[in-house]
Design an enzyme around this catalytic site. Structure first.
Site, mmCIF file in Angstrom:
data_model
loop_
_atom_site.group_PDB
_atom_site.id
_atom_site.type_symbol
_atom_site.label_atom_id
_atom_site.label_comp_id
_atom_site.label_asym_id
_atom_site.label_seq_id
_atom_site.Cartn_x
_atom_site.Cartn_y
_atom_site.Cartn_z
ATOM 1 N N ALA A 237 0.933 -1.105 0.007
ATOM 2 C CA ALA A 237 0.010 -0.138 -0.133
ATOM 3 C C ALA A 237 1.032 1.373 0.030
ATOM 4 C CB ALA A 237 -0.758 0.109 1.258
ATOM 5 N N LYS A 238 0.485 2.237 -0.844
ATOM 6 C CA LYS A 238 1.296 3.171 -0.894
ATOM 7 C C LYS A 238 1.638 4.093 0.592
ATOM 8 C CE LYS A 238 1.321 7.785 -3.394
ATOM 9 N NZ LYS A 238 2.608 7.843 -4.153
#
Ligand code: GLU
Length: 276
Positions: A237-238
């Site tokens: 996930a960013k």
């Protein structure tokens, strides 16, 4: 004919895990001489950022994929409403006014998708002033549908066990459908024959199989592929520092080369595939 799809939600940028998912779906269709569809799942209310859909198309192009785009979920709300009304009239849905905090405070059993709703509002008199979601009465639906088989290309034959997900929301408080209802109806409407997505959505497929039976929809096959995780074993996930595809693309990385590496399961340092 084999029809697969990639169905991203424009809630945040795509990352390597999405690239892997899109490539798997694309290649399965291509190897079978079939079709690969892109469907934008944009009914997540305020979390949905329509401008991201264009970025997604640029990402897929950069990876060298070709696709057919089908209508986004936000254009299909009438179909969701009709189906939900039918389920409600047939007694398979019940209103629920619980908030997320209330459900968590009940210390519910945890399933692979998070808290399993313990059925608090079922048969209860509700405050008409409070906004209500509609939940699926899973035990009632299961009693009427009996044993339901489905097939995952990797995990093999399954018997639907939707209790693992519980009485999921079918109509949200703020949208005419939940992910479960929308994705199930769309896969049928789009003629998807092989639902390709990450193993994190395996439990959802049990629910979708039940919805297909209730709604008289065709039953596809499934292919739940492994998930890319970072060094800590967490999904990419960013917000955990994994760069988005857009970052990589704009940084000048070669998308075709990246796609080839992902096909060979050669992942960047620190990234591994689990549940494969
Ligand atoms: N829209 C979902 C997501 O981005 C994917 C749903 C699916 O593939 O069924 O997580």
């Amino acid at each position: 004919m084999t029809v697969t799809r990639f169905a991203p939600s424009p809630n945040g940028p795509l990352h390597l895990g999405h690239a892997y998912s899109a490539i798997v779906a694309h290649d399965l269709a291509q190897q079978a001489g079939g079709r690969f569809l892109l469907r934008i799942e944009d009914i997540d209310g305020p979390r949905s950022r329509p401008e991201l859909a264009d970025e997604f198309r640029r990402d897929l192009e950069w990876l060298g994929l070709e696709w057919e785009e089908v209508p986004a979920q936000s254009t299909r709300l009438d179909a969701y409403e009709d189906a939900a009304r039918g389920l409600l009239e047939r007694g398979y849905l019940y209103p629920c006014t619980c908030t997320r905090a209330e459900i968590e405070a009940l210390e519910p059993r945890l399933g692979s998708q998070g808290a399993i709703y313990p059925g608090t509002c079922k048969g209860r008199l509700l405050d008409p002033e409070k906004p209500a979601a509609l939940r699926l009465d899973v035990s009632r639906a299961m009693a009427d549908c009996g044993e339901l088989a489905w097939e995952d290309e990797l995990a093999g034959s399954q018997l639907a066990d939707p209790r693992e997900a519980g009485d999921v929301v079918i109509v949200r408080k703020d949208a005419p459908a939940s992910y479960h209802l929308a994705a199930t109806l769309d896969d049928a409407a789009d003629g998807v024959t092989l639902v390709t997505r990450g193993a994190d959505l395996f439990a959802a497929s049990h629910i979708h199989r039940l919805l297909q039976a209730l709604l008289g929809l065709p039953v596809p096959r499934w292919h739940h592929h492994g998930l890319l995780t970072d060094g800590g074993g967490q999904k990419l996930a960013k917000r955990r520092g994994s760069p988005s595809l857009a970052d990589r693309r704009e940084g000048g990385e070669d998308g075709l080369l990246l796609a080839e590496q992902l096909r060979l399961r050669r992942f960047p340092a620190g990234i591994s595939l689990i549940n494969a």
